[in-house]
Design an enzyme around this catalytic site. Structure first.
Site, PDB file in Angstrom:
ATOM      1  N   PRO A 137       0.770  -1.247   0.000  1.00 40.62           N
ATOM      2  CA  PRO A 137       0.000   0.000   0.000  1.00 40.62           C
ATOM      3  C   PRO A 137       0.803   1.301   0.000  1.00 40.62           C
ATOM      4  O   PRO A 137       0.798   2.066   0.974  1.00 40.62           O
ATOM      5  CB  PRO A 137      -0.849  -0.130   1.269  1.00 40.62           C
ATOM      6  CG  PRO A 137       0.000  -0.944   2.183  1.00 40.62           C
ATOM      7  CD  PRO A 137       0.738  -1.904   1.297  1.00 40.62           C
ATOM      8  N   CYS A 138       1.441   1.602  -1.118  1.00 41.77           N
ATOM      9  CA  CYS A 138       2.204   2.847  -1.231  1.00 41.77           C
ATOM     10  C   CYS A 138       1.292   4.073  -1.192  1.00 41.77           C
ATOM     11  O   CYS A 138       1.748   5.166  -0.868  1.00 41.77           O
ATOM     12  CB  CYS A 138       3.058   2.834  -2.490  1.00 41.77           C
ATOM     13  SG  CYS A 138       2.167   2.449  -4.006  1.00 41.77           S
ATOM     14  N   HIS A 139      -0.004   3.888  -1.476  1.00 34.53           N
ATOM     15  CA  HIS A 139      -0.937   5.017  -1.426  1.00 34.53           C
ATOM     16  C   HIS A 139      -1.148   5.520  -0.002  1.00 34.53           C
ATOM     17  O   HIS A 139      -1.673   6.610   0.197  1.00 34.53           O
ATOM     18  CB  HIS A 139      -2.288   4.628  -2.057  1.00 34.53           C
ATOM     19  CG  HIS A 139      -2.983   3.501  -1.365  1.00 34.53           C
ATOM     20  ND1 HIS A 139      -2.639   2.178  -1.591  1.00 34.53           N
ATOM     21  CD2 HIS A 139      -3.972   3.491  -0.442  1.00 34.53           C
ATOM     22  CE1 HIS A 139      -3.411   1.406  -0.824  1.00 34.53           C
ATOM     23  NE2 HIS A 139      -4.228   2.178  -0.130  1.00 34.53           N
TER      24      HIS A 139
END
Length: 181
Positions: A137-139
């Site tokens: 989950p880089c967001h």
């Protein structure tokens, strides 16, 4: 000899088409159609055919896009340097609906490696080159000042993903000009 075959399929999400790629070990890519670095690690000769790992990834995405937190992670096999792999492992620890900053990741990494300091910019580069977005989950990574910066899929998709996870968006803002990594 290990099977190096890579399989791909398209997943139709409410945010647009997503290209999935997997080898015999795990998911190697998950990219929004047209995003920065789109399929840049996809080898020539990838076969457009669903595999068991791709089926698992699609099931994960179905749950995720229904607004629920999936209770499993499909097998993952992103390729990158040891530094990038370490950053991506930290990303996997960010809880659903929560965020962290590039600086906080840099501090964790420095502590793990017994280093006095780690560059938040270097962390940003690793986060930006995450090939398995959403699942890794880089967001969920934001600027220290609350800027929703640095999402290769685009700031609009980052906002949509965080909103889908019921993240408190009150302290965040979109930067004035594009700063996707």
């Amino acid at each position: 000899m290990k099977d190096k075959t890579v399989y791909t399929c398209t997943y139709k999400s409410k945010l647009g088409d997503i290209l999935l790629a997997a080898d015999a070990i795990g998911l190697t890519g998950l990219w929004f159609e047209g995003q920065k670095y789109f399929a840049n690690t996809l080898p020539d000769g990838a076969i457009s055919q669903e595999s068991p790992i791709l089926t698992e990834a699609k099931r994960w995405l179905d749950i995720y896009f229904s607004g629920k937190e999936p209770d499993f992670i499909p097998p993952l096999h992103p390729t990158g340097s040891a530094f990038r792999q370490a950053v991506w492992q930290i990303l996997l620890q960010i809880p659903y609906g929560q965020t962290t900053t590039y600086g906080e990741i840099a501090k964790k990494l420095a502590k793990m490696q017994n280093a006095s300091h780690m560059s938040a910019q270097a962390v940003g580069g690793a986060v930006g080159h995450n090939e398995v977005s959403i699942i890794i989950p880089c967001h969920r990574v934001v600027g220290t000042n609350g800027s929703l910066t640095g999402y290769a899929g685009g700031i609009d998709k980052k906002v949509e993903l965080l909103t889908l996870e019921h993240t408190d968006m009150s302290r965040f803002f979109a930067p004035k000009k594009g700063t996707a990594l």
